[in-house]
Design a protein around this motif. Sequence first.
Motif, PDB file in Angstrom:
ATOM      1  N   ASP A  47       0.803  -1.226   0.000  1.00 23.04           N
ATOM      2  CA  ASP A  47       0.000   0.000   0.000  1.00 23.04           C
ATOM      3  C   ASP A  47       0.836   1.277   0.000  1.00 23.04           C
ATOM      4  OD1 ASP A  47      -2.252  -1.543   0.034  1.00 23.04           O
ATOM      5  OD2 ASP A  47      -2.671  -1.261   2.165  1.00 23.04           O
ATOM      6  N   TYR A  48       2.141   1.182   0.017  1.00 24.97           N
ATOM      7  CA  TYR A  48       2.995   2.354   0.148  1.00 24.97           C
ATOM      8  C   TYR A  48       3.327   2.964  -1.217  1.00 24.97           C
ATOM      9  CZ  TYR A  48       3.778   0.578   4.870  1.00 24.97           C
ATOM     10  OH  TYR A  48       3.613   0.127   6.153  1.00 24.97           O
ATOM     11  N   ASN A  49       3.416   4.295  -1.243  1.00 25.14           N
ATOM     12  CA  ASN A  49       3.894   4.954  -2.460  1.00 25.14           C
ATOM     13  C   ASN A  49       5.407   5.174  -2.334  1.00 25.14           C
ATOM     14  OD1 ASN A  49       4.450   7.447  -1.100  1.00 25.14           O
ATOM     15  ND2 ASN A  49       2.317   8.077  -1.341  1.00 25.14           N
ATOM     16  N   ASP A  50       6.013   5.728  -3.360  1.00 28.92           N
ATOM     17  CA  ASP A  50       7.475   5.870  -3.383  1.00 28.92           C
ATOM     18  C   ASP A  50       8.013   6.766  -2.269  1.00 28.92           C
ATOM     19  OD1 ASP A  50       7.689   4.167  -5.527  1.00 28.92           O
ATOM     20  OD2 ASP A  50       7.738   5.772  -7.029  1.00 28.92           O
ATOM     21  N   ASP A  51       7.317   7.846  -1.981  1.00 29.36           N
ATOM     22  CA  ASP A  51       7.775   8.745  -0.919  1.00 29.36           C
ATOM     23  C   ASP A  51       7.720   8.065   0.443  1.00 29.36           C
ATOM     24  OD1 ASP A  51       8.269  10.833  -2.692  1.00 29.36           O
ATOM     25  OD2 ASP A  51       6.213  11.619  -2.510  1.00 29.36           O
ATOM     26  N   GLN A  52       6.693   7.288   0.673  1.00 33.88           N
ATOM     27  CA  GLN A  52       6.568   6.579   1.942  1.00 33.88           C
ATOM     28  C   GLN A  52       7.653   5.508   2.070  1.00 33.88           C
ATOM     29  OE1 GLN A  52       2.528   5.374   1.273  1.00 33.88           O
ATOM     30  NE2 GLN A  52       1.672   7.061   2.506  1.00 33.88           N
ATOM     31  N   ILE A  53       7.931   4.831   0.974  1.00 35.57           N
ATOM     32  CA  ILE A  53       9.001   3.821   0.973  1.00 35.57           C
ATOM     33  C   ILE A  53      10.336   4.471   1.295  1.00 35.57           C
ATOM     34  CG2 ILE A  53      10.293   2.237  -0.507  1.00 35.57           C
ATOM     35  CD1 ILE A  53       7.601   1.626  -1.910  1.00 35.57           C
ATOM     36  N   ASP A  54      10.548   5.671   0.749  1.00 35.83           N
ATOM     37  CA  ASP A  54      11.799   6.386   1.021  1.00 35.83           C
ATOM     38  C   ASP A  54      11.945   6.745   2.498  1.00 35.83           C
ATOM     39  OD1 ASP A  54      12.750   6.208  -1.555  1.00 35.83           O
ATOM     40  OD2 ASP A  54      11.930   8.164  -2.167  1.00 35.83           O
ATOM     41  N   GLU A  55      10.836   6.985   3.185  1.00 32.07           N
ATOM     42  CA  GLU A  55      10.905   7.254   4.623  1.00 32.07           C
ATOM     43  C   GLU A  55      11.452   6.037   5.368  1.00 32.07           C
ATOM     44  OE1 GLU A  55       7.589   9.197   6.672  1.00 32.07           O
ATOM     45  OE2 GLU A  55       6.763   9.661   4.674  1.00 32.07           O
ATOM     46  N   PHE A  56      10.965   4.853   5.012  1.00 32.58           N
ATOM     47  CA  PHE A  56      11.474   3.620   5.629  1.00 32.58           C
ATOM     48  C   PHE A  56      12.945   3.424   5.275  1.00 32.58           C
ATOM     49  CE2 PHE A  56       6.977   2.676   5.916  1.00 32.58           C
ATOM     50  CZ  PHE A  56       6.883   1.949   7.092  1.00 32.58           C
TER      51      PHE A  56
END
Length: 129
Positions: free
Chosen positions: A80-89
């Motif tokens: 369910d994550y978008n690219d920006d959210q993945i970058d946070e992880f």
Amino acid sequence: MKVLLLVLLAGAALTLLLTYLSKLFFPKKSEEQEKASEPSEECCGAHEVCETDLLNKMSEEIIYYEDEELDVYRNFEENDYNDDQIDEFREVLYSLKEKEIEPWLKSLELRHINLPSTIKSEVVFMLVK
């Protein structure tokens, strides 16, 4: 000829005695012990990771690794994550020391935060090397 026969009989008797003593002092593992030493069916094949997970499950304390902002992703599915959210992880992951990765994963698990699938593969790669 008699000497050869006596030597063979003595050798056979000694072999039987040693076999008996070895079974007496070094019994084989029972089937239950053998099954217990095998990895569980849930194991992914990366035994170091699985064994560490078992040890980490004993601790229920949530430790934050300067990643409080990830709490907003509680109960998200891994896809369910978008690219920006993945970058946070990814930013948090790459700021960790190698020994902090497994406890961080446990902390996320306790907080009900699923890793994005792409980050999972990166974590496995980092832990296996």
